[in-house]
Design a protein around this motif. Structure first.
Motif, PDB file in Angstrom:
ATOM      1  N   TYR A   8       6.044  -9.737  11.486  1.00  0.00           N
ATOM      2  CA  TYR A   8       6.285  -8.871  10.324  1.00  0.00           C
ATOM      3  C   TYR A   8       7.749  -8.959   9.925  1.00  0.00           C
ATOM      4  O   TYR A   8       8.638  -8.945  10.789  1.00  0.00           O
ATOM      5  N   VAL A   9       7.982  -9.060   8.597  1.00  0.00           N
ATOM      6  CA  VAL A   9       9.350  -9.041   8.095  1.00  0.00           C
ATOM      7  C   VAL A   9       9.385  -8.244   6.799  1.00  0.00           C
ATOM      8  O   VAL A   9       8.469  -8.341   5.980  1.00  0.00           O
ATOM      9  N   PHE A  30       1.707 -11.436   1.596  1.00  0.00           N
ATOM     10  CA  PHE A  30       2.572 -10.375   1.090  1.00  0.00           C
ATOM     11  C   PHE A  30       1.899  -9.018   1.295  1.00  0.00           C
ATOM     12  O   PHE A  30       0.678  -8.884   1.195  1.00  0.00           O
ATOM     13  N   LEU A  31       2.718  -7.997   1.536  1.00  0.00           N
ATOM     14  CA  LEU A  31       2.249  -6.629   1.749  1.00  0.00           C
ATOM     15  C   LEU A  31       2.971  -5.704   0.777  1.00  0.00           C
ATOM     16  O   LEU A  31       4.192  -5.694   0.720  1.00  0.00           O
ATOM     17  N   ALA A  32       2.204  -4.936  -0.009  1.00  0.00           N
ATOM     18  CA  ALA A  32       2.794  -3.960  -0.933  1.00  0.00           C
ATOM     19  C   ALA A  32       2.469  -2.559  -0.421  1.00  0.00           C
ATOM     20  O   ALA A  32       3.112  -2.050   0.485  1.00  0.00           O
ATOM     21  N   GLY A  33       1.439  -1.918  -0.974  1.00  0.00           N
ATOM     22  CA  GLY A  33       1.061  -0.591  -0.502  1.00  0.00           C
ATOM     23  C   GLY A  33       0.294  -0.621   0.807  1.00  0.00           C
ATOM     24  O   GLY A  33       0.316   0.330   1.586  1.00  0.00           O
ATOM     25  N   GLY A  34      -0.447  -1.705   1.037  1.00  0.00           N
ATOM     26  CA  GLY A  34      -1.137  -1.886   2.311  1.00  0.00           C
ATOM     27  C   GLY A  34      -2.571  -1.406   2.348  1.00  0.00           C
ATOM     28  O   GLY A  34      -3.268  -1.606   3.346  1.00  0.00           O
ATOM     29  N   HIS A  35      -3.070  -0.783   1.267  1.00  0.00           N
ATOM     30  CA  HIS A  35      -4.422  -0.214   1.310  1.00  0.00           C
ATOM     31  C   HIS A  35      -5.522  -1.257   1.170  1.00  0.00           C
ATOM     32  O   HIS A  35      -6.697  -0.921   1.331  1.00  0.00           O
ATOM     33  N   SER A  36      -5.173  -2.472   0.877  1.00  0.00           N
ATOM     34  CA  SER A  36      -6.153  -3.563   0.886  1.00  0.00           C
ATOM     35  C   SER A  36      -5.894  -4.505   2.053  1.00  0.00           C
ATOM     36  O   SER A  36      -6.816  -4.901   2.770  1.00  0.00           O
ATOM     37  N   VAL A  37      -4.629  -4.850   2.240  1.00  0.00           N
ATOM     38  CA  VAL A  37      -4.276  -5.828   3.271  1.00  0.00           C
ATOM     39  C   VAL A  37      -4.544  -5.294   4.677  1.00  0.00           C
ATOM     40  O   VAL A  37      -5.155  -5.989   5.517  1.00  0.00           O
ATOM     41  N   SER A  49      -0.293 -15.409  10.020  1.00  0.00           N
ATOM     42  CA  SER A  49       0.636 -15.359  11.149  1.00  0.00           C
ATOM     43  C   SER A  49       1.878 -14.542  10.811  1.00  0.00           C
ATOM     44  O   SER A  49       2.612 -14.118  11.703  1.00  0.00           O
ATOM     45  N   LEU A  50       2.107 -14.321   9.497  1.00  0.00           N
ATOM     46  CA  LEU A  50       3.291 -13.590   9.052  1.00  0.00           C
ATOM     47  C   LEU A  50       2.930 -12.640   7.922  1.00  0.00           C
ATOM     48  O   LEU A  50       2.276 -13.027   6.947  1.00  0.00           O
ATOM     49  N   LEU A  51       3.359 -11.384   8.045  1.00  0.00           N
ATOM     50  CA  LEU A  51       3.184 -10.378   7.002  1.00  0.00           C
ATOM     51  C   LEU A  51       4.554 -10.083   6.398  1.00  0.00           C
ATOM     52  O   LEU A  51       5.484  -9.712   7.114  1.00  0.00           O
ATOM     53  N   ILE A  52       4.659 -10.247   5.073  1.00  0.00           N
ATOM     54  CA  ILE A  52       5.941 -10.081   4.383  1.00  0.00           C
ATOM     55  C   ILE A  52       5.890  -8.808   3.553  1.00  0.00           C
ATOM     56  O   ILE A  52       5.165  -8.729   2.548  1.00  0.00           O
ATOM     57  N   ASP A  53       6.633  -7.801   3.936  1.00  0.00           N
ATOM     58  CA  ASP A  53       6.655  -6.506   3.259  1.00  0.00           C
ATOM     59  C   ASP A  53       7.588  -6.587   2.052  1.00  0.00           C
ATOM     60  O   ASP A  53       8.805  -6.731   2.199  1.00  0.00           O
TER      61      ASP A  53
END
Length: 285
Positions: A8-9, A30-37, A49-53
């Protein structure tokens, strides 16, 4: 279930987001609000392998007028569609759709940009964007482009965005004199996914519809413009005969399939009932 192991970054600029995505070697999300991802990760439907906030990038926040268009940046929360004065005044259809989106706890966190990028065909905001003839501002390493809503939603959870691109904002065209909007949907319980929904934006002149856009949700693999129903309405008064003609035309607009819980004939019937209801509201005082 729990999400698979991942890195995570959190980034604070678009350039840093693009750098991180490229460093992920094609296996980043990519991660925005997170309610789907986040639910997709927990269900193992996605396993990057990587989540980009990207939620703290300043360029993705804000609502403003830009050359007459309303620019709604991607990190705008669903709840802001109900309260932000610029959205209420310049994008009333988005405001009308917002109460139907899930529940308050979700609307307080989920983002409009994330919702549009997910492209869930049963979601309210994609249909509203289509009816408003909005445009998506997409930014990538190669620059910025704007894509009309009718070219943005391509299929089930599929959009015109390319790997590594970010939706920066939604552009809503200027409101026109005599513009009216209406939104409604049918669902088993408030907050459930809609069985069918309809978003309408129209222009009334001398008690006649000089222009109209109708977008349905939950009737296909993407939000659907009802072009034949629009043609039946355009130029006419919103009387019983004109509305009935539009309802009849829906059979040519909606290519519905039988579902385990409901046959296509019932879904078409409900779409016609809903269209009559929303058009009646549109023609009210």
């Amino acid at each position: 279930m729990k999400s698979p192991a991942l890195d995570y970054v959190r980034v604070d600029s678009l350039s840093a987001a693009f750098d991180a995505f490229e460093a992920g070697d094609g296996d980043a999300q990519f991660l925005a609000g997170g309610h789907s991802v986040v639910p997709a990760l927990n269900l193992r439907l996605q396993a990057p392998s990587l989540l980009i906030d990207i939620s703290r990038i300043p360029e993705l926040s804000g609502v403003e007028l830009c050359d007459g268009w309303l620019r709604i940046c991607a990190m705008t929360r669903h709840a802001e569609a109900l309260t932000h004065p610029l959205i209420i005044h310049h994008a009333p259809l988005l405001c009308a759709a917002a109460p139907f989106v899930a529940h308050p706890a979700i609307r307080n966190r989920a983002t409009i940009g994330g919702n549009l990028v997910l492209a869930d065909p049963a979601s309210e905001f994609p249909a509203a964007a289509l009816a408003m003839r909005a445009e998506m501002e997409i930014v990538g390493r190669d620059g910025v482009r704007r894509v009309p809503a009718d070219a943005f939603f391509l299929g089930l959870y599929e959009t015109a965005m390319r790997p590594g691109e970010i939706l920066r904002s939604l552009f809503v065209p200027p409101a026109r004199e005599g513009q009216r909007v209406a939104f409604d949907e049918l669902s088993r319980r408030r907050g459930d996914y809609a069985i069918v929904g309809a978003a309408i934006q129209a222009v009334m002149a001398d008690q006649r519809l000089s222009d109209i856009s109708i977008a349905f949700l939950a009737v296909g693999d993407r939000p659907i413009r009802a072009a034949k129903a629009e043609a039946a309405l355009r130029g006419g008064a919103l009387d019983g005969a004109t509305i009935a003609a539009a309802q009849a035309a829906l059979e040519g607009d909606l290519d519905l399939e039988d579902l385990p819980q409901m046959p296509a004939s019932m879904r078409l019937h409900l779409a016609r009932v809903l269209l009559g209801r929303v058009l009646g509201r549109l023609g009210g005082p």
